[in-house]
Write an enzyme that holds these catalytic residues in place. Sequence first.
Site, PDB file in Angstrom:
ATOM      1  N   GLN A   1      -6.514  -0.909   5.422  1.00 16.93           N
ATOM      2  CA  GLN A   1      -7.130  -1.445   6.638  1.00 16.93           C
ATOM      3  C   GLN A   1      -8.609  -1.766   6.436  1.00 16.93           C
ATOM      4  OE1 GLN A   1      -5.534  -2.183   9.416  1.00 16.93           O
ATOM      5  NE2 GLN A   1      -3.616  -1.074   9.241  1.00 16.93           N
TER       6      GLN A   1
ATOM      7  N   SER B   1      -3.280  -3.716   0.365  1.00 14.44           N
ATOM      8  CA  SER B   1      -2.096  -4.393   0.896  1.00 14.44           C
ATOM      9  C   SER B   1      -2.414  -5.859   1.170  1.00 14.44           C
ATOM     10  CB  SER B   1      -1.680  -3.689   2.193  1.00 14.44           C
ATOM     11  OG  SER B   1      -0.668  -4.424   2.827  1.00 14.44           O
TER      12      SER B   1
ATOM     13  N   ASN C   1      -5.747   3.401  10.455  1.00 12.69           N
ATOM     14  CA  ASN C   1      -4.928   2.305  10.985  1.00 12.69           C
ATOM     15  C   ASN C   1      -4.702   2.404  12.489  1.00 12.69           C
ATOM     16  OD1 ASN C   1      -3.398   4.646  10.084  1.00 12.69           O
ATOM     17  ND2 ASN C   1      -1.572   3.528  10.698  1.00 12.69           N
TER      18      ASN C   1
ATOM     19  N   HIS D   1      -0.604  -8.047   3.346  1.00 16.32           N
ATOM     20  CA  HIS D   1      -0.331  -8.602   4.676  1.00 16.32           C
ATOM     21  C   HIS D   1      -1.297  -8.122   5.757  1.00 16.32           C
ATOM     22  CE1 HIS D   1       1.916  -5.292   6.830  1.00 16.32           C
ATOM     23  NE2 HIS D   1       1.933  -4.827   5.597  1.00 16.32           N
TER      24      HIS D   1
ATOM     25  N   ALA E   1       0.821  -1.219   0.000  1.00 13.26           N
ATOM     26  CA  ALA E   1       0.000   0.000   0.000  1.00 13.26           C
ATOM     27  C   ALA E   1       0.855   1.270   0.000  1.00 13.26           C
ATOM     28  CB  ALA E   1      -0.947  -0.008   1.190  1.00 13.26           C
ATOM     29  N   THR E   2       2.052   1.218   0.602  1.00 11.48           N
ATOM     30  CA  THR E   2       2.911   2.416   0.609  1.00 11.48           C
ATOM     31  C   THR E   2       3.270   2.805  -0.825  1.00 11.48           C
ATOM     32  OG1 THR E   2       3.817   2.056   2.803  1.00 11.48           O
ATOM     33  CG2 THR E   2       5.190   3.309   1.293  1.00 11.48           C
TER      34      THR E   2
ATOM     35  N   CYS F   1       4.716   2.004  11.952  1.00 15.14           N
ATOM     36  CA  CYS F   1       5.684   2.889  11.282  1.00 15.14           C
ATOM     37  C   CYS F   1       6.194   3.979  12.209  1.00 15.14           C
ATOM     38  CB  CYS F   1       5.039   3.560  10.081  1.00 15.14           C
ATOM     39  SG  CYS F   1       3.976   2.447   9.190  1.00 15.14           S
TER      40      CYS F   1
ATOM     41  N   THR G   1       9.563  -7.506 -12.474  1.00 10.25           N
ATOM     42  CA  THR G   1       8.930  -8.820 -12.582  1.00 10.25           C
ATOM     43  C   THR G   1       7.881  -8.990 -11.491  1.00 10.25           C
ATOM     44  OG1 THR G   1      10.969  -9.742 -13.461  1.00 10.25           O
ATOM     45  CG2 THR G   1       9.379 -11.308 -12.563  1.00 10.25           C
TER      46      THR G   1
END
Length: 409
Positions: free
Chosen positions: A187, A207, A159, A209, A79-80, A333, A247
């Site tokens: 989120q 995202s 988040n 994860h 997502a970043t 973060c 890739t």
Amino acid sequence: MKGVKISARPLYLDMQATSPVDPRVLDAMLPYYIGRYGNPHSRTHVYGWESEQAVETARSQVAELIGASPKEIIFTSGATESNNISVKGVMKFYKEKKRHVITTQTEHKCVLDSCRHLQQEGFDITYLPVGADGLVDLEKLRAAIRPDTGLVSVMAVNNEIGVIQPMEEIGQICKEFKIPFHTDAAQALGKIPVNVDKWNVSLMSLSGHKIYGPKGIGALYMRRRPRIRVEPQMNGGGQERGIRSGTVPTPLVVGMGAACELAAKEMEYDDKRISGLQERLLKGMRSKLDGIVVNGSEERRYAGNVNISFAYVEGESLLMGLKEVAVSSGSACTSASLEPSYVLRALGVDEDMAHTSIRFGIGRFTTEEEIDKAVELTVEQVEKLREMSPLYEMVKEGIDIKSIQWAQH
């Protein structure tokens, strides 16, 4: 580890930072590490074809969960990266005509930092304040729009505090003024119903994860009609329509696709279960402790994110005492910083209460026993720290702490 002796692994209640990979997701990924290891961009043999097919299947699985077309999904590293491509990419593409971005003060660091980067290049940014409930004031948003506004970026589910912004209403305003709308939905994906048409978003960051998929993989939704254009942030072999060269990592993509398919099937069940666990956590704490405050709106929030401030307790000491529970005092973060969370400060939370906040993250694999244990350990620690607090003594005696004039020595 790190000088801390732990007799067993702590119980995990930090689902907003990351989630464990669902075993069913891992099963889907494994073949692409071992036998089917072809490069999905190799067009001359079966190894490449089977990898390419797996990537396209995953693209459809991600698109299905958000009500999009597979052609509108671009795979990124997370997502970043998707947020960077959206915020910088759109503004740099339309830079001749559009010089203004509207966002909120409670966005994720990567959106705020992308906006700061644009500011240094001469763009104007409006950081909208939020109410005490963490929600954006729609009238303030409307008033902030200018003829040269090129993007509105508002996070769907926060988040740190879990509040859900009024996405459909924001989308409606953006549609009215014909302004592209970007949302960081990392989120929100798989936790609340997400629909790109209902929300009228042009760009959406996702995202892997955060939804029981692997780390290092994310996606960017880019609307095709009306078409949104971005300037790529990285140059290379032109993969992913040239927007994100490099890739495509087949096993990770397959994992994200499988995680999205599972989320679509289990969202309703997960939500019921997690809401029950959230209620259990709050009831347990409120029955034994006074002076606890849930940060952000209690009605408009995702149940798996419970951000609580404990009055008359120092947050760092509480975290140190809770070694048997893996929780955090804000986003992963910014967890290394001792500053109180900028999100809580934007809500107008007092400095001392912002310092005592703990975020409990509940997820698909959290059990009732873990919640009960977390309540027991937290209550024990808070009581212990309050016993040592002269401020708590004064409050119990009925003294109004805020009215005291502290002398400077």
